[in-house]
Design a protein around this motif. Structure first.
Motif, PDB file in Angstrom:
ATOM      1  N   SER A 107      56.946 -46.681  -7.700  1.00 40.32           N
ATOM      2  CA  SER A 107      57.505 -47.786  -8.470  1.00 40.32           C
ATOM      3  C   SER A 107      57.752 -47.442  -9.929  1.00 40.32           C
ATOM      4  O   SER A 107      58.573 -48.083 -10.593  1.00 40.32           O
ATOM      5  N   LYS A 116      58.061 -57.768  -4.815  1.00 44.18           N
ATOM      6  CA  LYS A 116      58.672 -56.432  -4.812  1.00 44.18           C
ATOM      7  C   LYS A 116      58.114 -55.596  -3.664  1.00 44.18           C
ATOM      8  O   LYS A 116      56.916 -55.348  -3.579  1.00 44.18           O
ATOM      9  N   ARG A 117      59.023 -55.159  -2.800  1.00 46.68           N
ATOM     10  CA  ARG A 117      58.669 -54.363  -1.616  1.00 46.68           C
ATOM     11  C   ARG A 117      57.551 -55.037  -0.817  1.00 46.68           C
ATOM     12  O   ARG A 117      56.639 -54.386  -0.321  1.00 46.68           O
ATOM     13  N   HIS A 147      59.741 -56.531   3.092  1.00 44.74           N
ATOM     14  CA  HIS A 147      60.155 -55.500   4.062  1.00 44.74           C
ATOM     15  C   HIS A 147      58.990 -54.996   4.916  1.00 44.74           C
ATOM     16  O   HIS A 147      59.208 -54.330   5.927  1.00 44.74           O
ATOM     17  N   ILE A 207      62.506 -58.504  -4.335  1.00 50.06           N
ATOM     18  CA  ILE A 207      63.053 -57.221  -4.781  1.00 50.06           C
ATOM     19  C   ILE A 207      62.869 -56.216  -3.660  1.00 50.06           C
ATOM     20  O   ILE A 207      61.775 -55.731  -3.396  1.00 50.06           O
ATOM     21  N   ASP A 208      63.958 -55.945  -2.977  1.00 52.99           N
ATOM     22  CA  ASP A 208      63.948 -55.074  -1.811  1.00 52.99           C
ATOM     23  C   ASP A 208      65.299 -54.383  -1.717  1.00 52.99           C
ATOM     24  O   ASP A 208      66.254 -54.754  -2.422  1.00 52.99           O
ATOM     25  N   ALA A 209      65.395 -53.410  -0.830  1.00 53.09           N
ATOM     26  CA  ALA A 209      66.703 -52.848  -0.510  1.00 53.09           C
ATOM     27  C   ALA A 209      67.528 -53.921   0.204  1.00 53.09           C
ATOM     28  O   ALA A 209      67.003 -54.668   1.025  1.00 53.09           O
ATOM     29  N   GLU A 240      64.066 -53.438   6.722  1.00 53.99           N
ATOM     30  CA  GLU A 240      64.957 -53.674   5.597  1.00 53.99           C
ATOM     31  C   GLU A 240      66.024 -54.663   6.066  1.00 53.99           C
ATOM     32  O   GLU A 240      66.335 -54.729   7.254  1.00 53.99           O
ATOM     33  N   GLY A 285      67.722 -47.333   1.974  1.00 57.64           N
ATOM     34  CA  GLY A 285      67.134 -48.432   2.731  1.00 57.64           C
ATOM     35  C   GLY A 285      67.250 -48.238   4.231  1.00 57.64           C
ATOM     36  O   GLY A 285      66.386 -48.672   4.999  1.00 57.64           O
ATOM     37  N   GLU A 312      61.264 -47.055 -11.165  1.00 53.64           N
ATOM     38  CA  GLU A 312      62.210 -48.158 -10.957  1.00 53.64           C
ATOM     39  C   GLU A 312      61.821 -49.456 -11.645  1.00 53.64           C
ATOM     40  O   GLU A 312      62.636 -50.373 -11.755  1.00 53.64           O
ATOM     41  N   LEU A 324      66.865 -50.639  -5.020  1.00 57.61           N
ATOM     42  CA  LEU A 324      66.481 -52.028  -4.777  1.00 57.61           C
ATOM     43  C   LEU A 324      67.404 -52.993  -5.503  1.00 57.61           C
ATOM     44  O   LEU A 324      67.994 -52.664  -6.542  1.00 57.61           O
ATOM     45  N   SER A 325      67.519 -54.199  -4.976  1.00 59.76           N
ATOM     46  CA  SER A 325      68.241 -55.293  -5.619  1.00 59.76           C
ATOM     47  C   SER A 325      67.306 -56.488  -5.782  1.00 59.76           C
ATOM     48  O   SER A 325      66.277 -56.579  -5.105  1.00 59.76           O
TER      49      SER A 325
END
Length: 354
Positions: free
Chosen positions: A175, A261-262, A265, A292-294, A320, A305, A178, A347-348
């Protein structure tokens, strides 16, 4: 046709067959090369595990020198480095010495953005062994992890402190590169806001958010053993954060913005709806969820992803997702997807409001 009315032999057809054979050979060579590809991450893990990059900060060294420094076999270390050099992580000179390249610099423990812990996590046996049993996922429609380790992924962590440490340190390392661009991309309200980092681990993203947005106050929400390693206690964030122990499958603290975040998924749709619903119930009026994930593109283009999706399939129960998948999940949890914000990373930020 010949004079007897029979079809003549076509030279063009023979050429096509030859062309087809050539294409077949190229396909076979490509597929064999792809099948051998698993040896590169294996070599990368070996180099990371023995810490060879830490001994190349001052310039190139011979495999014999590096072997003494790392307690390894010189010949086999040379073979590993030789393969890694084919992808530009190391470079061998005409004297047989290896140097660390800019591309491989993050392998150093003291690099500006070190990823050694992330590599050790991604290639850990908890990820590696289930990936080798992926056929089981296809035939049984479930994770391969349970059959290998005798229990689900996160249950295994509660019984293996060493593996849990590898995971949490690896996630923090993964992390670090990013967090800053994600914090800058997150659509936080301008007024003072309480941000709840749900399952936020050691708090790397929350720390970046607090530094980037001085008006924010943060709550790091996770299990006690995870919170013990948090990194929020810095002079510039003094008085603007707290930690709270809990389980995101049970509840979430009151707040205005919920960072995930993550997290989503890792879990199947039903579990994700539980997490999102808990955030929805706890949020204050005007609140929002930032997942916040792919976000997978619906095309044939390469995307990290799509690779991580198979790791989720083999080792966990999650996946994902596409933008349409997130919209459906949000709707079932009483949220409306209002935008997908790119971050400059894989990630978006997927935003949902009540």
């Amino acid at each position: 046709m010949n004079d007897a009315g029979e079809p003549e032999e076509s030279h063009e057809s023979g050429g096509t067959n030859e062309s087809g054979e050539a294409e077949g050979r190229r396909s076979a060579a490509l597929l064999i090369e792809e099948a051998l590809g698993f040896l590169f991450p294996a070599a990368l893990r070996a180099a990371a595990e023995v810490g060879v990059a830490d001994h190349l900060s001052d310039g190139p060294r011979t495999p014999a020198d590096l072997a003494k420094a790392t307690g390894t076999d010189a010949d086999n270390l040379h073979r590993v480095l030789r393969l890694l050099a084919t992808r530009g992580l190391f470079e061998e000179d005409d004297q047989g010495r290896f140097r660390l390249t800019r591309a491989g610099d993050a392998l150093r423990s003291d690099a500006p953005v070190p990823v050694r812990s992330a590599i050790l996590m991604i290639t850990d046996r908890t990820m590696w062994l289930p990936a080798g049993e992926m056929t089981r996922c296809l035939k049984e429609g479930t994770s391969a992890f349970d059959r290998i380790f005798g229990m689900p992924f996160f249950d295994h962590f509660t019984q293996d402190a060493q593996t849990a440490a590898i995971f949490h340190e690896g996630m923090a390392s993964m992390s670090d590169a990013e967090n800053q661009p994600i914090a800058e991309a997150c659509p936080f309200p301008e007024k003072a806001t309480v941000v709840v980092d749900v399952g936020g681990g050691h708090g790397g993203l929350l720390l970046a958010a607090l530094r980037t947005h001085p008006g924010l106050h943060g709550i790091l929400y996770d299990r006690p053993h995870v919170l013990a390693g948090h990194r929020l206690d810095t002079p510039e964030t003094k008085g603007r954060w707290s930690v709270q122990e809990g389980d995101f499958f049970t509840a979430a603290p009151p707040g205005d913005v919920y960072l995930l975040k993550r997290i989503l998924h890792d879990w199947d749709d039903t579990q994700c709806m539980t997490i999102l619903s808990n955030c929805r119930r706890a949020m204050r009026p005007g609140g929002r969820v930032l997942a916040i994930d792919a976000v997978l593109p619906q095309d044939n283009a390469p995307h990290q992803g799509k690779t991580l999706d198979l790791m989720m399939m083999a080792s966990l129960v999650g996946r994902e997702r596409t933008e349409a998948d997130f919209a459906r999940l949000f709707a079932e949890a009483g949220l409306r997807l209002t935008g997908v914000v790119p971050t400059g990373t894989v990630l978006s930020v997927v935003e949902g409001v009540a």
